[in-house]
Write a protein that holds these residues in place. Structure first.
Motif, PDB file in Angstrom:
ATOM      1  N   THR A  66      52.679  61.171 -24.675  1.00  0.00           N
ATOM      2  CA  THR A  66      51.295  61.337 -24.231  1.00  0.00           C
ATOM      3  C   THR A  66      51.098  62.713 -23.606  1.00  0.00           C
ATOM      4  O   THR A  66      50.111  63.393 -23.890  1.00  0.00           O
ATOM      5  N   GLN A  67      52.031  63.138 -22.782  1.00  0.00           N
ATOM      6  CA  GLN A  67      51.947  64.463 -22.175  1.00  0.00           C
ATOM      7  C   GLN A  67      51.927  65.550 -23.247  1.00  0.00           C
ATOM      8  O   GLN A  67      51.163  66.514 -23.157  1.00  0.00           O
ATOM      9  N   THR A 104      46.115  58.701 -24.166  1.00  0.00           N
ATOM     10  CA  THR A 104      46.562  57.875 -23.035  1.00  0.00           C
ATOM     11  C   THR A 104      47.776  57.069 -23.464  1.00  0.00           C
ATOM     12  O   THR A 104      48.037  56.916 -24.655  1.00  0.00           O
ATOM     13  N   ILE A 105      48.458  56.552 -22.480  1.00  0.00           N
ATOM     14  CA  ILE A 105      49.632  55.743 -22.775  1.00  0.00           C
ATOM     15  C   ILE A 105      49.240  54.495 -23.566  1.00  0.00           C
ATOM     16  O   ILE A 105      50.018  53.987 -24.365  1.00  0.00           O
ATOM     17  N   ASN A 106      48.027  54.019 -23.377  1.00  0.00           N
ATOM     18  CA  ASN A 106      47.558  52.852 -24.130  1.00  0.00           C
ATOM     19  C   ASN A 106      47.506  53.123 -25.633  1.00  0.00           C
ATOM     20  O   ASN A 106      47.615  52.197 -26.418  1.00  0.00           O
ATOM     21  N   ASP A 107      47.327  54.375 -26.017  1.00  0.00           N
ATOM     22  CA  ASP A 107      47.342  54.727 -27.438  1.00  0.00           C
ATOM     23  C   ASP A 107      48.689  54.394 -28.079  1.00  0.00           C
ATOM     24  O   ASP A 107      48.763  54.122 -29.277  1.00  0.00           O
ATOM     25  N   ASN A 134      55.184  58.013 -22.108  1.00  0.00           N
ATOM     26  CA  ASN A 134      54.662  58.998 -21.151  1.00  0.00           C
ATOM     27  C   ASN A 134      54.886  60.425 -21.641  1.00  0.00           C
ATOM     28  O   ASN A 134      53.986  61.259 -21.582  1.00  0.00           O
ATOM     29  N   PRO A 166      42.621  64.378 -25.900  1.00  0.00           N
ATOM     30  CA  PRO A 166      42.862  63.350 -24.878  1.00  0.00           C
ATOM     31  C   PRO A 166      43.656  62.175 -25.460  1.00  0.00           C
ATOM     32  O   PRO A 166      43.247  61.573 -26.438  1.00  0.00           O
ATOM     33  N   ASN A 184      48.535  65.440 -25.160  1.00  0.00           N
ATOM     34  CA  ASN A 184      47.403  65.794 -24.304  1.00  0.00           C
ATOM     35  C   ASN A 184      47.115  67.288 -24.318  1.00  0.00           C
ATOM     36  O   ASN A 184      46.051  67.709 -23.898  1.00  0.00           O
TER      37      ASN A 184
END
Length: 76
Positions: free
Chosen positions: A60-61, A70-73, A57, A68, A64
């Motif tokens: 990702t923040q 995402t956590i899925n990355d 998390n 873009p 970002n």
């Protein structure tokens, strides 16, 4: 090594470098902001360890801000 074979954190670093045209060099502010120390981040970026949900998390923040992400990355 093919891009899909690279560790997830390394792939995010590669995207950062491609998007910003800068070399990623973590600063003290990066480590403090993400709460991940230098040694742990090295293990994550080399694929020796998997990020926890909380670390994913925070990373990702951070990324970002530049593209873009995402956590899925990080969790795939």
């Amino acid at each position: 090594m093919q891009p899909q074979d690279r560790p997830p954190v390394k792939r995010l670093i590669d995207r950062y470098e491609a998007e910003t045209m800068l070399i990623f060099k973590p600063s003290r502010n990066f480590y403090q902001g993400t709460g991940i120390n230098r040694i742990r981040f090295s293990k994550l970026s080399n694929g020796d360890k998997q990020p926890t949900l909380e670390e994913a998390n925070r990373l990702t923040q951070f990324f970002n801000r530049f593209f873009p992400a995402t956590i899925n990355d990080l969790l795939n």
